[in-house]
Design a protein around this motif. Structure first.
Motif, short mmCIF file in Angstrom:
data_model
loop_
_atom_site.label_atom_id
_atom_site.label_comp_id
_atom_site.label_asym_id
_atom_site.label_seq_id
_atom_site.Cartn_x
_atom_site.Cartn_y
_atom_site.Cartn_z
N GLY A 6 0.79 -1.23 0.00
CA GLY A 6 0.00 0.00 0.00
C GLY A 6 0.81 1.27 0.00
O GLY A 6 0.27 2.35 -0.30
N ALA A 7 2.12 1.18 0.31
CA ALA A 7 2.93 2.39 0.46
C ALA A 7 3.02 3.25 -0.80
O ALA A 7 2.86 4.48 -0.71
N PRO A 8 3.28 2.69 -1.99
CA PRO A 8 3.36 3.56 -3.18
C PRO A 8 2.07 4.33 -3.43
O PRO A 8 2.10 5.52 -3.75
N ALA A 9 0.92 3.66 -3.30
CA ALA A 9 -0.36 4.35 -3.51
C ALA A 9 -0.56 5.44 -2.46
O ALA A 9 -1.05 6.54 -2.77
N LEU A 35 19.26 9.29 -7.04
CA LEU A 35 20.70 9.14 -6.83
C LEU A 35 21.15 9.91 -5.60
O LEU A 35 22.04 9.46 -4.86
N THR A 36 20.53 11.08 -5.33
CA THR A 36 20.86 11.79 -4.09
C THR A 36 20.53 10.94 -2.87
O THR A 36 21.27 10.94 -1.88
N ASP A 37 19.43 10.20 -2.94
CA ASP A 37 19.03 9.33 -1.83
C ASP A 37 20.05 8.20 -1.65
O ASP A 37 20.44 7.85 -0.53
N VAL A 38 20.49 7.62 -2.76
CA VAL A 38 21.49 6.54 -2.70
C VAL A 38 22.80 7.06 -2.10
O VAL A 38 23.41 6.41 -1.24
N LEU A 39 23.23 8.23 -2.53
CA LEU A 39 24.47 8.80 -1.99
C LEU A 39 24.35 9.09 -0.49
O LEU A 39 25.31 8.90 0.27
N ALA A 40 23.17 9.53 -0.07
CA ALA A 40 22.99 9.87 1.34
C ALA A 40 22.88 8.64 2.23
O ALA A 40 23.33 8.67 3.38
N GLY A 59 2.44 5.81 -9.23
CA GLY A 59 2.52 4.66 -8.35
C GLY A 59 3.83 3.92 -8.49
O GLY A 59 4.49 3.58 -7.49
N ARG A 60 4.27 3.69 -9.73
CA ARG A 60 5.51 2.95 -9.95
C ARG A 60 6.74 3.75 -9.55
O ARG A 60 7.68 3.21 -8.96
N VAL A 61 6.73 5.05 -9.83
CA VAL A 61 7.84 5.89 -9.40
C VAL A 61 7.89 5.96 -7.87
O VAL A 61 8.97 5.89 -7.27
N SER A 62 6.73 6.06 -7.24
CA SER A 62 6.69 6.07 -5.77
C SER A 62 7.18 4.76 -5.18
O SER A 62 7.76 4.74 -4.09
N SER A 63 6.96 3.66 -5.91
CA SER A 63 7.45 2.36 -5.41
C SER A 63 8.97 2.33 -5.42
O SER A 63 9.59 1.75 -4.51
N VAL A 64 9.60 2.93 -6.44
CA VAL A 64 11.07 3.00 -6.46
C VAL A 64 11.57 3.83 -5.28
O VAL A 64 12.52 3.45 -4.58
N GLU A 65 10.90 4.96 -5.04
CA GLU A 65 11.27 5.81 -3.90
C GLU A 65 11.11 5.05 -2.59
O GLU A 65 11.98 5.12 -1.70
N PHE A 66 10.03 4.29 -2.46
CA PHE A 66 9.78 3.53 -1.24
C PHE A 66 10.84 2.44 -1.04
O PHE A 66 11.36 2.26 0.07
N VAL A 67 11.16 1.71 -2.11
CA VAL A 67 12.14 0.62 -2.00
C VAL A 67 13.51 1.18 -1.62
O VAL A 67 14.22 0.62 -0.76
N LEU A 68 13.92 2.30 -2.23
CA LEU A 68 15.19 2.91 -1.87
C LEU A 68 15.18 3.35 -0.41
O LEU A 68 16.18 3.18 0.31
N GLY A 69 14.06 3.92 0.04
CA GLY A 69 13.96 4.35 1.42
C GLY A 69 13.99 3.19 2.41
O GLY A 69 14.50 3.32 3.52
N ALA A 70 13.44 2.04 1.99
CA ALA A 70 13.39 0.88 2.88
C ALA A 70 14.72 0.12 2.91
O ALA A 70 15.15 -0.35 3.97
#
Length: 407
Positions: free
Chosen positions: A127-130, A230-235, A346-357
């Motif tokens: 449910g996180a990406p939605a 990429l900024t998230d990955v670097l951080a 939704g799909r872009v948010s899922s990438v953001e969520f996976v990187l954050g997790a």
């Protein structure tokens, strides 16, 4: 800027009843999660007496969240997003109630605990990406940053208060009480979602592997989104310092175990203060520049933490890092939603969520590995410096991100 404009912008709560419901729902869900963390750790240790087993519980939850996060992204671009978030929240409520039931019945099954925690994590990921796409559909673009800052503020409060409350409840009523409280918070979250309007994606693809692949391609070819992630990955992957806290406490500050908690609290306090003063950056128009500045501040502050000798300097550096992290996360969240067509959100948010997790865990593994080969201070300083260098290169080469502005 006046003091009033510098403080947290509450316009989204004042002007939008629907966003108010979403914020209450998200805040309740986050509080419940933080309360349950302590109960899960305590019960896993009581059942096994094994640190490996305790770690396995976290791994089961993380794997479920990452895998189902990608699936949830493609579903969020194909079905009613409000309904998807509602039913996954209801599922999490049932899982939390089941955790309370097994603890109350004293079944003493580690496998059952592992399964229920994994199911709850999978539903959260689904449910996180939605959920991440809802605010942009409920608020005007000029208030999106403020709305995300309010969500970040409630997360920082949950991070400070939730585990402490979970510890008190677990000590008084055993893990069953904390799980029951988690279920109650999730029930509040589900009720808040029930009052929202239907939110359907505009022209999304049919769910499936092709849809997931299309979303990943969209991120890669879009310089604003690719640069943001990429900024998230670097951080996180390059500079995350949490795994180094025990060693630095032992090597520089006499090994007092309370210092590990102080280090974590310093980051949370910095994030909380940044949330209270989020009007400074949440109102900004140049979201890309704010995001890069926040990430650079995180890297510089962590470099300072690795070099710090007096304890107050180390705690101050971590507080600055926490504040810069909130600044970067809020602006990145707004950038992600505003730079993405609704059919891909939704799909872009899922990438953001996976990187954050996954990013912080990978980053802590990197930090621990480098510290094992060298030293903890070197791992902290090198990670912070690599983060800063990488972000400087990204700032110079990714003009679309650097100049991105909200509409």
């Amino acid at each position: 800027m006046s003091l009033r404009r510098a403080l947290v912008d509450v316009r989204p709560l004042r002007t939008s009843a629907d966003f108010r419901r979403l914020w209450i729902s998200t805040s309740a869900s986050m509080f419940g999660q933080q309360v349950a963390v302590v109960a899960v750790l305590a019960q896993a240790w009581a059942l096994t007496g094994s640190s490996f087993a305790v770690g396995a519980v976290g791994l089961a939850q993380a794997v479920g969240m990452v895998v189902c996060g990608l699936v949830g992204g493609t579903l969020a671009d194909a079905v009613d997003r409000r309904r998807l978030v509602l039913w996954t929240t209801v599922g999490q409520t049932v899982a939390a109630a089941s955790l309370a039931a097994q603890a109350f019945a004293e079944l003493r099954s580690f496998v059952l605990l592992l399964v229920l925690v994994g199911v709850q994590g999978a539903l959260a990921g689904l449910g996180a990406p939605a959920r991440r796409t809802l605010a942009v559909n409920l608020l005007p673009s000029g208030q999106l940053g403020a709305g995300l800052a309010l969500s970040s503020l409630s997360f920082q409060v949950a991070l400070l208060v939730g585990p402490a409350l979970g510890g008190v409840v677990t000590a008084a009523w055993d893990p069953a009480g904390a799980y029951a409280l988690d279920a109650a918070f999730l029930l509040v979250a589900a009720c808040g979602l029930g009052g929202l309007p239907s939110i359907r994606p505009e022209g999304g693809d049919r769910p499936g592997l092709r849809s997931i692949a299309a979303g990943l391609r969209f991120v890669v070819v879009n310089p604003v989104l690719g640069g943001s992630f990429l900024t998230d990955v670097l951080a996180t992957v390059v500079a995350m310092p949490v795994a180094l806290f025990p060693a630095i406490a032992a090597q520089r500050f006499d090994g007092d175990p309370r210092l590990i908690g102080w280090f974590l609290s310093a980051i949370a306090v910095g994030g909380l203060l940044a949330g209270l003063a989020s009007g400074v950056f949440a109102r900004a128009r140049r979201l890309g520049a704010v995001q890069l500045a926040g990430s650079l501040g995180w890297g510089v502050a962590l470099t300072g933490f690795g070099l710090a000798e007096p304890l107050w300097v180390a705690l101050g550096c971590l507080a600055v890092a926490g504040a810069c992290d909130v600044m970067a996360v809020v602006s990145r969240g707004a950038t992600t939603q505003l730079a993405t067509p609704d059919s891909y959100r939704g799909r872009v948010s899922s990438v953001e969520f996976v990187l954050g997790a996954a990013g912080p865990d990978v980053g802590n593994f990197r930090a621990g590995s480098v510290a094992g080969m060298t030293s903890a201070p070197f791992a902290a300083v090198s990670g912070g410096l690599l983060c800063v260098v990488g972000l400087c290169v990204l700032t110079l080469t990714d003009r679309p991100l650097r100049t991105f502005e909200r509409p």
